[in-house]
Write an enzyme that holds these catalytic residues in place. Structure first.
Site, short mmCIF file in Angstrom:
data_model
loop_
_atom_site.label_atom_id
_atom_site.label_comp_id
_atom_site.label_asym_id
_atom_site.label_seq_id
_atom_site.Cartn_x
_atom_site.Cartn_y
_atom_site.Cartn_z
N THR A 158 4.55 3.06 5.16
CA THR A 158 2.98 2.65 5.56
C THR A 158 2.34 3.46 6.49
OG1 THR A 158 1.55 0.77 6.49
CG2 THR A 158 3.84 0.71 7.16
N ILE A 159 1.02 3.63 6.23
CA ILE A 159 0.57 4.46 7.02
C ILE A 159 -0.03 3.91 8.27
CG2 ILE A 159 -0.71 6.00 5.38
CD1 ILE A 159 -3.41 4.51 6.00
N ASP A 160 0.25 2.55 8.74
CA ASP A 160 -0.35 1.91 9.65
C ASP A 160 0.40 1.94 10.85
OD1 ASP A 160 -2.27 1.09 7.69
OD2 ASP A 160 -1.46 -0.81 7.41
N ASP A 193 2.79 -0.17 11.80
CA ASP A 193 2.70 -1.53 12.59
C ASP A 193 3.77 -2.34 12.45
OD1 ASP A 193 2.47 -1.75 9.76
OD2 ASP A 193 0.76 -3.07 9.66
N GLY A 198 6.05 -2.01 3.48
CA GLY A 198 5.45 -2.45 4.94
C GLY A 198 5.92 -3.86 5.25
N ASP A 199 5.35 -4.38 5.87
CA ASP A 199 5.79 -5.94 6.51
C ASP A 199 5.72 -7.00 5.45
OD1 ASP A 199 2.78 -5.95 6.38
OD2 ASP A 199 2.88 -7.14 8.50
N ARG A 259 1.25 -5.38 -5.19
CA ARG A 259 1.43 -6.51 -4.13
C ARG A 259 1.64 -7.70 -5.23
NH1 ARG A 259 -2.65 -3.94 -0.66
NH2 ARG A 259 -2.05 -2.96 1.04
N ARG A 295 -5.25 -1.40 9.44
CA ARG A 295 -5.13 -2.88 9.35
C ARG A 295 -5.44 -3.62 10.53
NH1 ARG A 295 -3.10 -5.86 4.69
NH2 ARG A 295 -2.10 -4.07 3.89
N GLY A 335 0.93 -0.97 0.01
CA GLY A 335 0.13 -0.11 0.04
C GLY A 335 0.85 1.09 -0.01
O1 F6P Z 1 -1.48 -1.00 4.92
C1 F6P Z 1 -2.03 0.09 4.39
C2 F6P Z 1 -3.65 -0.10 4.43
O2 F6P Z 1 -4.13 1.15 3.95
C3 F6P Z 1 -4.43 -0.57 5.41
O3 F6P Z 1 -4.58 0.44 6.40
C4 F6P Z 1 -5.66 -1.32 4.93
O4 F6P Z 1 -6.02 -2.10 5.65
C5 F6P Z 1 -5.11 -1.79 3.68
O5 F6P Z 1 -3.93 -1.07 3.38
C6 F6P Z 1 -6.00 -1.57 2.54
O6 F6P Z 1 -5.56 -2.11 1.32
P1 F6P Z 1 -5.89 -2.10 -0.23
O7 F6P Z 1 -5.36 -0.82 -0.84
O8 F6P Z 1 -5.45 -3.12 -0.76
O9 F6P Z 1 -7.68 -1.93 -0.11
#
Ligand code: F6P
Length: 326
Positions: free
Chosen positions: A128-130, A132, A104-105, A74, A174, A13
């Protein structure tokens, strides 16, 4: 081995500040007279040979732009040995001596496997914005996302007050509650629901009843997307509605707007510092690390620990939120 060429990619993301870090990686390479190549769409670009030379001027005008100039993805193919073999063929073809992975992870897990399988040095920048990842108090983009969420909920509050309404606002993160907890404090939420600290629906209802008794005519409850108090935020709002038939309840899911926008000053400085350290680490023969920050100081944590280590929410913020919602 003398490092002569570094590749950089953004994966998973996107987050505000990825472009800033990318610019920093490219310019640190130029400063050290080594080549830099950009890989488009994360690991998928490594497989598809979507790799281009990046010079100082290639990254002009991006320090303030959200998203990622390199695009992100991804990659399912990179999860397979066949995919990674293809990627390695391209690493050899371009004489790449090391890779900076901004992500991210999931992106770090891929990088770690790749480094182990083919002995290609990898360094990670936590984009990552999370927030985490273990080994950094701030991931890149987290601060901007917090400010975006704060601005959005401030606007929701205006209409909540005008209509005497109760709003449930779902924010991203997440499985982590960092965005919810910090933005919740910043906007003065009545309650903040995070997966790491289950308060239960009864206490939520009691808290809302108490606030009504104390003269509150509108309220905001911030709900982390990973919270399990309800099946989801809509289900939760329905359950609460049964207890407050006269309270007008609305749900707002902020969604992907939280990932966009111009990076904050904090994220621009952080991304720039992280980019410099990432390249310098590879030049010094260090790899398998994530570049993090702690109290303003750049720190390094093994990628393995960064992925596996547990990140904790700040219990002091939970305590403070209890005092504030009196
Ligand atoms: O990891 C960043 C994030 O925005 C999370 O906060 C969220 O759960 C996820 O990615 C959403 O993913 P996608 O863009 O694949 O819907």
């Amino acid at each position: 081995m003398k490092v002569k060429k570094i590749a950089v990619l953004t994966s998973g993301g996107d987050s505000p500040g990825m472009n800033t870090a990318l610019r920093s990686v490219v310019r640190t390479c130029a400063f050290n007279n080594i080549d830099c190549v950009g890989v488009s769409r994360g690991y998928q670009g490594l497989i598809n040979d979507d790799i281009k030379s990046l010079k100082t001027r290639s990254v002009r005008g991006i320090i303030n732009r959200g998203g990622t100039m390199l695009y992100s993805a991804r990659s399912d193919e990179f999860r397979t040995v066949k995919g990674r073999n293809k990627a390695y063929e391209n690493v050899k073809k371009h004489n790449i001596d090391g890779i900076v992975v901004i992500g991210g992870d999931g992106s770090f897990t891929g990088g770690l496997i790749f480094q182990k399988e083919f002995n290609v040095p990898v360094v990670g920048i936590p984009g990552t914005i999370d927030n985490d990842l273990y080994g950094t108090t701030h991931t890149l983009g987290y601060d901007t996302a917090l400010n975006t969420v704060m601005d959005a909920i401030d606007k929701i509050r205006d209409t909540a007050i005008s209509h005497d309404r109760l709003f449930f606002v779902e924010v991203m993160g997440r499985d982590a509650g960092h965005i919810a907890l910090n933005s919740g404090i910043a906007i003065g939420a009545q309650e903040i629901l995070v997966p790491e600290h289950d308060i239960g629906i009864e206490r939520l209802i009691q808290s809302l009843k108490d606030s009504k008794k104390n003269g509150k005519t509108s309220s905001i409850v911030v709900v982390a997307e990973g919270d399990k108090t309800g099946k989801n935020v809509f289900d939760l709002a329905k359950k609460v509605e049964q207890e407050f038939p006269k309270y007008e309840i609305r749900v707002s899911v902020l969604g992907h707007m939280q990932r966009g926008g111009s990076p904050s000053c904090f994220d621009r400085v952080l991304g720039t510092k992280m980019g410099v350290t990432a390249v310098e680490s590879l030049l010094n023969g260090e790899s398998g690390y994530m570049i993090g920050v702690d109290n303003g100081k750049i720190v390094k944590t093994s990628l393995k620990k960064a992925i596996k280590g547990e990140t904790k929410i700040d219990p002091e913020l939970i305590r403070i939120s209890r005092i504030m919602n009196i």
